[in-house]
Enzyme design. Structure first.
Site, short mmCIF file in Angstrom:
data_model
loop_
_atom_site.label_atom_id
_atom_site.label_comp_id
_atom_site.label_asym_id
_atom_site.label_seq_id
_atom_site.Cartn_x
_atom_site.Cartn_y
_atom_site.Cartn_z
N TYR A 13 0.84 -1.21 0.00
CA TYR A 13 0.00 0.00 0.00
C TYR A 13 0.88 1.26 0.00
O TYR A 13 0.80 2.10 0.89
CB TYR A 13 -0.91 0.04 1.24
CG TYR A 13 -1.78 -1.16 1.45
CD1 TYR A 13 -2.22 -1.96 0.41
CD2 TYR A 13 -2.19 -1.50 2.74
CE1 TYR A 13 -3.02 -3.06 0.63
CE2 TYR A 13 -3.01 -2.59 2.97
CZ TYR A 13 -3.41 -3.37 1.92
OH TYR A 13 -4.21 -4.46 2.15
N HIS A 65 0.96 -11.70 2.24
CA HIS A 65 -0.04 -10.91 1.53
C HIS A 65 -0.51 -11.61 0.25
O HIS A 65 0.29 -11.96 -0.61
CB HIS A 65 0.55 -9.54 1.19
CG HIS A 65 -0.46 -8.51 0.86
ND1 HIS A 65 -0.15 -7.17 0.71
CD2 HIS A 65 -1.80 -8.58 0.65
CE1 HIS A 65 -1.25 -6.49 0.42
NE2 HIS A 65 -2.26 -7.33 0.37
#
Length: 372
Positions: free
Chosen positions: A58, A126
């Protein structure tokens, strides 16, 4: 000072509501800034929201959050043990993954530096469905080593595919004789898709997982009046046009009755999580926030179904306490709106986004080469 190896289950520590760090990324908004992150984080901490979930993917969320946490307005008022930091490893860009032991270790150390912290409360692998499962298991091994070294307290995996998540959770328990601490799934405990409850939670419990984080209660901004978010990277949302049109129709329907689809969707996810949670198994909601106005709107909604003591800490309610706090007329109104929205969604109810989809080669961890 680094913590000793955690002995308490994460389910005893993690609050029912968590601030999502994707709101400080180029994927979600245009031009995320340190000032934005500081304003949101400062107000969130004041209101008792002190658990943060982010990722190296992110970008530049970790750096902006680190700047905010080191700012005197926060650092002089909150010690490190008063907030929870969760981040992720393995996903680098939309099409680049690295689950190698060297990169996992490097990524964790980089996150520590970016977040200005000596330890991380949770580190997730992730989007595990994009890589071979053996690589995920090896990455988990490295993270467990880093738990022993004091860099991390808890280890988890994250992704969209519930079947992949449950299978890996079982394999971790079998291979390492200990369960994962936490699993994170996105956009499947929502008004639009409730498959996490239907297909995932019982399997996670059987694999020894005591805590599940459900992110994207608005399905990455799908369940709101102003459409999916478009950041600096363009429209990345996986919802097909038919689902987008149905969501817009639902938003208009709810607005005509004086409600917000976003508020209704958040309330639904929190109540659903509360009804499932028990003392030894928790389902927490991660909500993405990009501004103080959005923060306060979300927390106003959350206060209808969660308790908070003295503005300091969000608390779990008893299993059946949260709905009663709405009052019977409000419950009936809420349930009627939920049914109407799900009726409008029709065939799109419980629709799953393709992840990773036919265009992705899991074995090679890259898009399929259509030139062949």
């Amino acid at each position: 000072m680094r913590p000793s190896r955690a002995t308490m289950p994460l389910s005893r520590l993690l609050p029912p509501l968590i601030l999502g760090g994707a709101g400080f990324s180029h994927q979600i908004i245009s031009n995320p800034t340190s000032a934005q992150a500081l304003q949101v984080l400062k107000r969130a901490f004041q209101l008792g929201l002190r658990a943060i979930d982010t990722s190296a993917y992110y970008h530049p969320s970790e750096m902006l959050l680190g700047d905010a946490l080191a700012h005197p307005d926060i650092a002089s008022n909150y010690t490190r043990d008063q907030y929870i930091l969760m981040t992720k490893v393995g996903r680098i860009t939309a099409t680049q993954f690295d689950y190698s032991p060297a990169w996992v270790r490097n990524s964790v150390m980089r996150s520590l530096e970016r977040l200005r912290s000596e330890y991380l409360d949770v580190v997730f692998c992730h989007d595990v469905e994009f890589v071979p499962e053996e690589e995920v298991l090896e990455a988990v091994r490295v993270l467990l080593e880093m738990v022993d070294e004091g860099h991390i307290k808890y280890v988890g995996i994250s992704g969209y595919r519930i079947d992949t998540l449950t299978r890996i959770a079982r394999r971790v328990q079998e291979k390492y004789s200990r369960p994962l601490d936490v699993v994170q799934n996105w956009a499947q405990l929502t008004l639009q898709n409730d498959r996490l409850v239907q297909e995932g939670l019982a399997a996670f419990r059987e694999a020894g997982v005591s805590c599940v984080c459900s992110s994207s209660p608005l399905a990455i901004g799908l369940l709101r009046s102003n459409g999916v978010p478009v950041g600096d990277l363009g429209d990345f949302h996986p919802a097909p046009q038919g689902l987008r049109c149905a969501a817009k129709e639902a938003a208009d329907y709810v607005a005509a009755r004086g409600e917000s689809l976003a508020a209704l969707a958040l309330r639904y996810s929190i109540l659903r999580a509360q009804s499932i949670s028990a003392s030894n198994f928790r389902v927490a909601i991660i909500t993405g926030i990009t501004s103080i106005a959005e923060l306060e709107e979300n927390l106003d909604t959350a206060r209808q179904v969660l308790r908070v003591t003295g503005g300091q800490r969000w608390l779990w309610t008893a299993d059946d306490a949260a709905p009663a706090e709405l009052g019977q007329p409000k419950i009936e109104e809420y349930e009627a709106l939920v049914k109407s929205v799900q009726d409008i969604l029709g065939v799109w109810k419980d629709y799953c986004f393709p992840s990773p989809g036919d265009g992705w080669d899991v074995a090679r961890k890259r898009p399929v080469d259509t030139r062949l």
